[in-house]
Design a protein around this motif. Structure first.
Motif, PDB file in Angstrom:
ATOM      1  N   GLY A  57       0.797  -1.215   0.000  1.00 16.70           N
ATOM      2  CA  GLY A  57       0.000   0.000   0.000  1.00 16.70           C
ATOM      3  C   GLY A  57       0.835   1.273   0.000  1.00 16.70           C
ATOM      4  N   GLU A  58       2.139   1.095   0.099  1.00 15.57           N
ATOM      5  CA  GLU A  58       3.043   2.249   0.217  1.00 15.57           C
ATOM      6  C   GLU A  58       2.842   3.248  -0.948  1.00 15.57           C
ATOM      7  N   TRP A  59       2.857   2.734  -2.166  1.00 13.17           N
ATOM      8  CA  TRP A  59       2.727   3.611  -3.346  1.00 13.17           C
ATOM      9  C   TRP A  59       1.366   4.303  -3.376  1.00 13.17           C
ATOM     10  N   VAL A  60       0.355   3.637  -2.810  1.00 10.00           N
ATOM     11  CA  VAL A  60      -0.992   4.219  -2.776  1.00 10.00           C
ATOM     12  C   VAL A  60      -1.011   5.405  -1.811  1.00 10.00           C
ATOM     13  N   ARG A  61      -0.401   5.200  -0.649  1.00 10.68           N
ATOM     14  CA  ARG A  61      -0.378   6.283   0.339  1.00 10.68           C
ATOM     15  C   ARG A  61       0.469   7.467  -0.161  1.00 10.68           C
ATOM     16  N   GLU A  62       1.577   7.146  -0.806  1.00 12.13           N
ATOM     17  CA  GLU A  62       2.423   8.214  -1.381  1.00 12.13           C
ATOM     18  C   GLU A  62       1.637   9.014  -2.423  1.00 12.13           C
ATOM     19  N   ALA A  63       0.899   8.285  -3.263  1.00 15.39           N
ATOM     20  CA  ALA A  63       0.119   8.952  -4.314  1.00 15.39           C
ATOM     21  C   ALA A  63      -0.947   9.843  -3.692  1.00 15.39           C
ATOM     22  N   ALA A  64      -1.606   9.338  -2.652  1.00 17.55           N
ATOM     23  CA  ALA A  64      -2.668  10.120  -2.009  1.00 17.55           C
ATOM     24  C   ALA A  64      -2.096  11.399  -1.414  1.00 17.55           C
ATOM     25  N   ASN A  65      -0.906  11.299  -0.793  1.00 20.93           N
ATOM     26  CA  ASN A  65      -0.269  12.497  -0.226  1.00 20.93           C
ATOM     27  C   ASN A  65       0.135  13.486  -1.314  1.00 20.93           C
ATOM     28  N   ALA A  66       0.742  12.954  -2.363  1.00 23.50           N
ATOM     29  CA  ALA A  66       1.185  13.818  -3.462  1.00 23.50           C
ATOM     30  C   ALA A  66      -0.008  14.538  -4.091  1.00 23.50           C
ATOM     31  N   PHE A  67      -1.095  13.804  -4.258  1.00 23.36           N
ATOM     32  CA  PHE A  67      -2.304  14.372  -4.851  1.00 23.36           C
ATOM     33  C   PHE A  67      -2.872  15.477  -3.961  1.00 23.36           C
ATOM     34  N   ALA A  68      -2.926  15.203  -2.656  1.00 17.66           N
ATOM     35  CA  ALA A  68      -3.465  16.194  -1.718  1.00 17.66           C
ATOM     36  C   ALA A  68      -2.634  17.477  -1.758  1.00 17.66           C
TER      37      ALA A  68
END
Lengths: 249, 315
Positions: free
Chosen positions: B295-306
Motif C-alpha cells: 500500500g506504500e505507493w498508494v499512500r504516497e500517491a494520495a499524499n502527493a495528490f493532496a
C-alpha cells in the motif's frame, strides 16, 4: 428461453462475482480506512446479488432459491461480464475495474429503477444509492492515483490498458436485451453507454491518463464464455456446497 | 525521590480514580499509566486487525449468501474496532504508524488466539462463540475503565462483539444439529479452539506482572483467573445445550460453589505462541506487513495528490 430469468441472472452475476473479488481484499487493504471501504463495497454487491438471484429464481419457477443459483450452477451458466472476474491485481487495478463497472452500473440503475418490472425497479432503486457511493469512491481513487506520483500514474495507466478490452462486454446486447427493452423492462443500452462514456472521458482527463489506442474487444461473458479465472473463482465460491451437498448452514 | 509537585499530582490523580471520575486526554496522568494504556490499547487494536485474517480466510468460501454477508460485516466491524482503538492510542500521544510498525517488527503483541489456523467452516462458529465470547468477558469491564476515550470506545465495541458471539454460536448450533459430518466438524473446531480460548485471559494471577497496578488504576477490574472462571461457567452449559463435548476430562461442576473446575492449561504452548512459535504467527505478521508494503505507493500517491490540490487552491 426465459428471457426475464436470463436478463436478471446477468445483473445478479455481475454483483455476485465482483462482490467475490472485492471480498478477497478483506484484511489486506493498503490502509485501514480502505479495508473498511472495500469490504463495504463487497457487502453491498453480495446484497444486490442476493436480491437479483432470489428474483431470478422466482421468475424461473424451478424452485431454485438465491443460494442454489449462486452456488450450484456450472461455469457456462454464469452470465457476468468478463470485466468483473478479472483478478484484483494491485490496488490500482482493483480501483480501475471498480470504476469502469460503477460508471456502467449507475446509468443502468438510474433507468432500470423505472422498469415496467416492479421487482427489478425496486432492486435497482435500492442498489442505485449504493452504486452512487461506489462510483464516487472509485472515481476519486482513479483521479488521485492518476494525478498522484509518477509511479501511481504508471500503475493506473497500466490497469486501464489491461482492462479496457473488457469494457465492450458490459454493453454487449443480444436478443435478450432487445426483448426486454421492447417490453419496457430493460433500458436502452445505447443511452447507458453514452452516459458511461461521458463519465470515463471526464475522469480520465482529470486523472491525466489515456484510453489505449488498441481497440480489441473481448466479449463472451453474457453467453457464459469466461476467462480462465472464472473456474478458480467458482472452485472457492462453491467449495462448501460441492463438498457437503444438501446440507443447511 | 519524587518531588513534591509530582507526588501531589499523583495523589490527586489517584483520588479521581478512586471516585470513579474519568481521566481525559488533556488531564495530567503518570507516565506509567499512559504507557500501560498505550501498550494495552494498541495490543487490543492489533488483535482486531490481525483477527481479521483467520476469518477473512473463509469469506470467499462461506457456504451460503447469508453467512457470507454476516461474515463480511463481522470482519468489517473488526477493522472498525481497530480504527477506534488506534485513535484512542493517539489521544495518549502515540503515533499510529509507529504503533503498527511495532506490530510488524514483533515488538508489540496481539492476542495469541489468532495464531491458530482456521481449517474448516466450523472454525468461523468456534471463533465467534469462544473467541468473541472470551473477548466480551475481558471487554465488558473495560467499559468502566478509568480512561475516558477507551471506556467509551469499548461501549460500542462490546455491542458489536455480542452480535459476533451470537452469530458464532448460531453457526455452531446449526452444525451441531446437522448431519454427522457437520457435527464432527463442529466438535473438531471446539477441540482445537477450547484451550487457546482459555489462554486468551492471560497467565494465572500469580504469574501476571501487570495485574495489581492496573487494578489500582481501574484499567483492569478483574483478574485473569476471575475472568477465565466466568467464561468457563458461561460456556460449558452452552456446549451441553447443543450437544458438544468440552475437550477437558477434568472438567467438573461443583454444586457447592456453582462453578466448574477445569484441567491444567498448557502454559508451555501459551508462552511458545506468545514468543512467536505458534502455527501461524509468521503468516499473520507477514500478511499485515505485506498489506502495508503493497500500500506504500498508494499512500504516497494520495499524499502527493493532496499536496497538488492544496497548491492549486492557494494559487
Amino acid at each position: 428461453m426465459n428471457t426475464l430469468f436470463e436478463y436478471t441472472i446477468r445483473l445478479a452475476d455481475d454483483s455476485l462475482i465482483l462482490g467475490h473479488r472485492m471480498s478477497e481484499w478483506c484484511g489486506h487493504g493498503p490502509i485501514l480506512e480502505e479495508d473498511i471501504a472495500l469490504t463495504n463495497i463487497a457487502l453491498d454487491l453480495v446484497g444486490q446479488a442476493t436480491s437479483f438471484l432470489a428474483y431470478a429464481g422466482e421468475t424461473e419457477g424451478k424452485k431454485r432459491d438465491a443460494d442454489a443459483l449462486a452456488f450450484l450452477r456450472f461455469d457456462r451458466e454464469y452470465k457476468n461480464a468478463l470485466l468483473v472476474e478479472q483478478p484484483n491485481g494491485d490496488f490500482g487495478m482493483t480501483m480501475m475495474r471498480q470504476f469502469l463497472f460503477d460508471a456502467f452500473r449507475k446509468p443502468l440503475f438510474e433507468r432500470l429503477q423505472h422498469s415496467s418490472d416492479k421487482q427489478l425497479a425496486a432492486i435497482a432503486e435500492k442498489s442505485l444509492k449504493e452504486t452512487k457511493y461506489h462510483l464516487k469512491h472509485s472515481s476519486e481513487w482513479v483521479i488521485r492515483l492518476g494525478d498522484g506520483t509518477e509511479e501511481s500514474n504508471g500503475r493506473i495507466q497500466d490497469a486501464l490498458n489491461t482492462l479496457w478490452r473488457y469494457t465492450p462486454d458490459l454493453f454487449y446486447a443480444d436478443e435478450v436485451d432487445q426483448e426486454m427493452q421492447q417490453q419496457g423492462i430493460a433500458p436502452d443500452m445505447a443511452a447507458v453507454y453514452a452516459d458511461w462514456n461521458a463519465t470515463v472521458q471526464h475522469v480520465f482527463q482529470e486523472a491525466t491518463i489515456e484510453i489505449p489506442s488498441n481497440n480489441w474487444k473481448q466479449t463472451g461473458g453474457r453467453k457464459g464464455l469466461h476467462s480462465e479465472h472464472m473456474g478458480h473463482i467458482l472452485a472457492e465460491l462453491q467449495y462448501m456446497q460441492r463438498a457437503y451437498p444438501n446440507m443447511e448452514w | 525521590m519524587k518531588d513534591f509537585d509530582t507526588a501531589e499530582l499523583e495523589r490527586k490523580f489517584q483520588e479521581k480514580i478512586d471516585k470513579d471520575i474519568k481521566i481525559e486526554p488533556k488531564d495530567w496522568m503518570p507516565d506509567d499509566y499512559r504507557q500501560t494504556l498505550i501498550r494495552q490499547i494498541s495490543q487490543h487494536a492489533h488483535s482486531e486487525i490481525v483477527g481479521m485474517l483467520p476469518e477473512g480466510n473463509w469469506i470467499t468460501r462461506a457456504p451460503n449468501l447469508r453467512r457470507k454477508a454476516v461474515l463480511l460485516a463481522k470482519v468489517q466491524d473488526e477493522a472498525g474496532h481497530g480504527l477506534y482503538l488506534y485513535s484512542a492510542t493517539e489521544t495518549l500521544g502515540a503515533d499510529r504508524e509507529q504503533t503498527i510498525d511495532d506490530l510488524h517488527s514483533g515488538k508489540a503483541k496481539y492476542s495469541s488466539i489468532f495464531n491458530y489456523p482456521t481449517v474448516s467452516w466450523a472454525d468461523m462458529g468456534a471463533i465467534g462463540w469462544l473467541v468473541d465470547g472470551a473477548a466480551i468477558m475481558n471487554q465488558v469491564p473495560l467499559c468502566r475503565c478509568s480512561y475516558g476515550p477507551y471506556a467509551r470506545a469499548m461501549v460500542r465495541v462490546c455491542k458489536e462483539e455480542s452480535f459476533h458471539q451470537r452469530q458464532g454460536f448460531e453457526i455452531m448450533m446449526q452444525l451441531a444439529g446437522g448431519t454427522p459430518e457437520q457435527k464432527a466438524m463442529a466438535q473438531d473446531a471446539l477441540n482445537r479452539f477450547w484451550w487457546p480460548s482459555l489462554m486468551m485471559f492471560g497467565p494465572n494471577d500469580a504469574e501476571s506482572k501487570h495485574t495489581a497496578q492496573s487494578v489500582k488504576w481501574k484499567i483492569k477490574r478483574h483478574t485473569n483467573d476471575e475472568l477465565r472462571q466466568q467464561f468457563v461457567d458461561v460456556t460449558v452449559p452452552q456446549a451441553e445445550m447443543i450437544g458438544l463435548t468440552i475437550p477437558d476430562k477434568d472438567l467438573k461442576f461443583n454444586a457447592e460453589t456453582g462453578k466448574y473446575s477445569y484441567g491444567e492449561i498448557d502454559w508451555t504452548e501459551f508462552w511458545e505462541v506468545v514468543k512467536g512459535n505458534g502455527p501461524c504467527n509468521k503468516e499473520r505478521v507477514d500478511a499485515r506487513r505485506k498489506a502495508k508494503e503493497n500500500g506504500e505507493w498508494v499512500r504516497e500517491a494520495a499524499n502527493a495528490f493532496a499536496q497538488k490540490r492544496a497548491l492549486k487552491k492557494s494559487a
